[in-house]
Design a protein around this motif. Sequence first.
Motif, short mmCIF file in Angstrom:
data_model
loop_
_atom_site.label_atom_id
_atom_site.label_comp_id
_atom_site.label_asym_id
_atom_site.label_seq_id
_atom_site.Cartn_x
_atom_site.Cartn_y
_atom_site.Cartn_z
N ILE A 223 -14.37 9.10 63.60
CA ILE A 223 -13.38 8.22 62.53
C ILE A 223 -12.12 7.77 63.31
CG2 ILE A 223 -11.98 8.38 60.40
CD1 ILE A 223 -14.37 10.37 59.55
N VAL A 224 -11.48 8.66 64.01
CA VAL A 224 -10.16 8.18 64.54
C VAL A 224 -10.25 7.13 65.53
CG1 VAL A 224 -8.35 9.16 65.66
CG2 VAL A 224 -9.20 10.46 63.90
N ASN A 225 -11.41 7.20 66.28
CA ASN A 225 -11.65 6.14 67.66
C ASN A 225 -12.57 5.32 67.05
OD1 ASN A 225 -10.37 7.84 69.59
ND2 ASN A 225 -11.64 9.19 69.33
N GLU A 226 -12.71 4.80 65.62
CA GLU A 226 -13.16 3.93 65.10
C GLU A 226 -14.73 3.70 65.36
OE1 GLU A 226 -10.59 0.35 65.39
OE2 GLU A 226 -8.79 1.68 65.24
N ARG A 227 -15.38 4.67 65.58
CA ARG A 227 -16.66 4.66 65.98
C ARG A 227 -17.47 4.89 64.83
NH1 ARG A 227 -14.70 7.54 70.20
NH2 ARG A 227 -15.98 9.22 69.61
N ALA A 228 -16.80 5.58 63.58
CA ALA A 228 -17.60 6.07 62.42
C ALA A 228 -16.53 5.69 61.31
CB ALA A 228 -17.74 7.61 62.38
N GLY A 229 -17.37 5.57 59.97
CA GLY A 229 -16.62 5.31 58.89
C GLY A 229 -16.07 6.35 57.78
N VAL A 230 -15.42 6.29 56.99
CA VAL A 230 -15.15 7.04 56.06
C VAL A 230 -16.04 7.19 54.86
CG1 VAL A 230 -13.16 7.68 54.28
CG2 VAL A 230 -12.52 6.92 56.70
N THR A 231 -16.45 8.32 54.63
CA THR A 231 -17.46 8.44 53.63
C THR A 231 -16.76 8.81 52.33
OG1 THR A 231 -17.99 10.90 54.17
CG2 THR A 231 -19.42 9.19 55.19
N PRO A 232 -17.22 8.95 51.22
CA PRO A 232 -16.70 9.60 50.01
C PRO A 232 -16.08 10.86 50.12
CG PRO A 232 -18.61 8.22 49.21
CD PRO A 232 -18.63 8.49 50.73
N ALA B 71 -5.39 16.11 51.82
CA ALA B 71 -4.80 16.59 52.95
C ALA B 71 -3.57 15.79 53.14
CB ALA B 71 -5.38 16.57 54.42
N PHE B 72 -3.54 14.41 52.87
CA PHE B 72 -2.33 13.57 53.09
C PHE B 72 -1.78 13.22 51.67
CE2 PHE B 72 -4.81 11.98 56.96
CZ PHE B 72 -4.56 12.98 57.74
N GLY B 73 -2.14 13.77 50.52
CA GLY B 73 -1.45 13.51 49.43
C GLY B 73 -1.56 11.89 48.91
N THR B 74 -2.78 11.32 49.24
CA THR B 74 -3.18 10.12 48.81
C THR B 74 -4.39 10.18 47.81
OG1 THR B 74 -4.87 9.80 50.61
CG2 THR B 74 -2.51 9.15 51.36
N THR B 75 -4.85 9.03 47.56
CA THR B 75 -6.05 8.95 46.49
C THR B 75 -7.23 8.60 47.45
OG1 THR B 75 -5.87 6.68 46.18
CG2 THR B 75 -4.53 7.99 44.84
N PRO B 76 -8.52 9.30 46.91
CA PRO B 76 -9.73 8.86 47.60
C PRO B 76 -9.85 7.37 47.79
CG PRO B 76 -10.03 10.52 45.96
CD PRO B 76 -8.79 10.02 46.05
N GLY B 77 -9.41 6.78 46.61
CA GLY B 77 -9.66 5.36 46.41
C GLY B 77 -9.12 4.34 47.81
N LEU B 78 -7.73 5.04 48.14
CA LEU B 78 -7.18 4.35 49.37
C LEU B 78 -7.99 4.26 50.55
CD1 LEU B 78 -4.44 3.45 50.79
CD2 LEU B 78 -4.25 5.72 51.51
N TRP B 79 -8.68 5.32 50.93
CA TRP B 79 -9.49 5.56 52.05
C TRP B 79 -10.79 4.68 51.94
CZ3 TRP B 79 -6.62 6.94 55.79
CH2 TRP B 79 -5.72 7.68 55.58
N LEU B 80 -11.55 4.78 50.72
CA LEU B 80 -12.72 4.01 50.61
C LEU B 80 -12.49 2.57 50.44
CD1 LEU B 80 -14.43 6.46 47.80
CD2 LEU B 80 -15.03 6.14 50.37
N ASN B 81 -11.42 2.17 49.88
CA ASN B 81 -11.10 0.62 49.67
C ASN B 81 -10.84 0.23 51.18
OD1 ASN B 81 -11.34 0.63 47.01
ND2 ASN B 81 -9.26 0.91 46.85
N MET B 82 -10.12 0.89 52.39
CA MET B 82 -10.03 0.35 53.27
C MET B 82 -11.33 0.26 53.99
SD MET B 82 -6.76 2.06 55.30
CE MET B 82 -6.61 3.83 54.47
N GLN B 83 -12.19 1.24 54.12
CA GLN B 83 -13.61 1.19 54.73
C GLN B 83 -14.39 0.21 54.00
OE1 GLN B 83 -14.39 3.37 57.02
NE2 GLN B 83 -15.99 1.80 57.29
N GLN B 84 -14.19 -0.11 52.64
CA GLN B 84 -15.13 -0.96 52.06
C GLN B 84 -14.81 -2.59 52.65
OE1 GLN B 84 -14.59 -2.08 47.69
NE2 GLN B 84 -16.68 -2.00 47.58
N ALA B 85 -13.46 -2.73 52.57
CA ALA B 85 -12.94 -4.05 53.10
C ALA B 85 -13.27 -4.30 54.92
CB ALA B 85 -11.20 -4.21 52.83
#
Length: 103
Positions: A44-53, A62-76
Amino acid sequence: MRARTRRPTHPGSVIRLDYMEPLGLSVTALAERLGVSRKHMSGIVNERAGVTPDMALRLSRAFGTTPGLWLNMQQALDLFEAQRTPGGWEKVEALPGLSERAG
């Protein structure tokens, strides 16, 4: 809808630049903290894999964010890449009768 011209940022880049580097976290340390393998986190960090739900839930805790933040970035990113990859989708036409129903 306007076509996006700039490739969206990969979530792995955000993890690396906005979290790991400022916090001094290694891939191994973050993987342990999230309860995933180092290989998976490295992908993931080296951009070879995506973020799953599942990963989005882990990152949000871990980072105090929302799951949607990460999924929206991946979806875009996924949509951007799909639009630039021929796969026959561009030949699909709207079903007849749908335009009348929309109004």
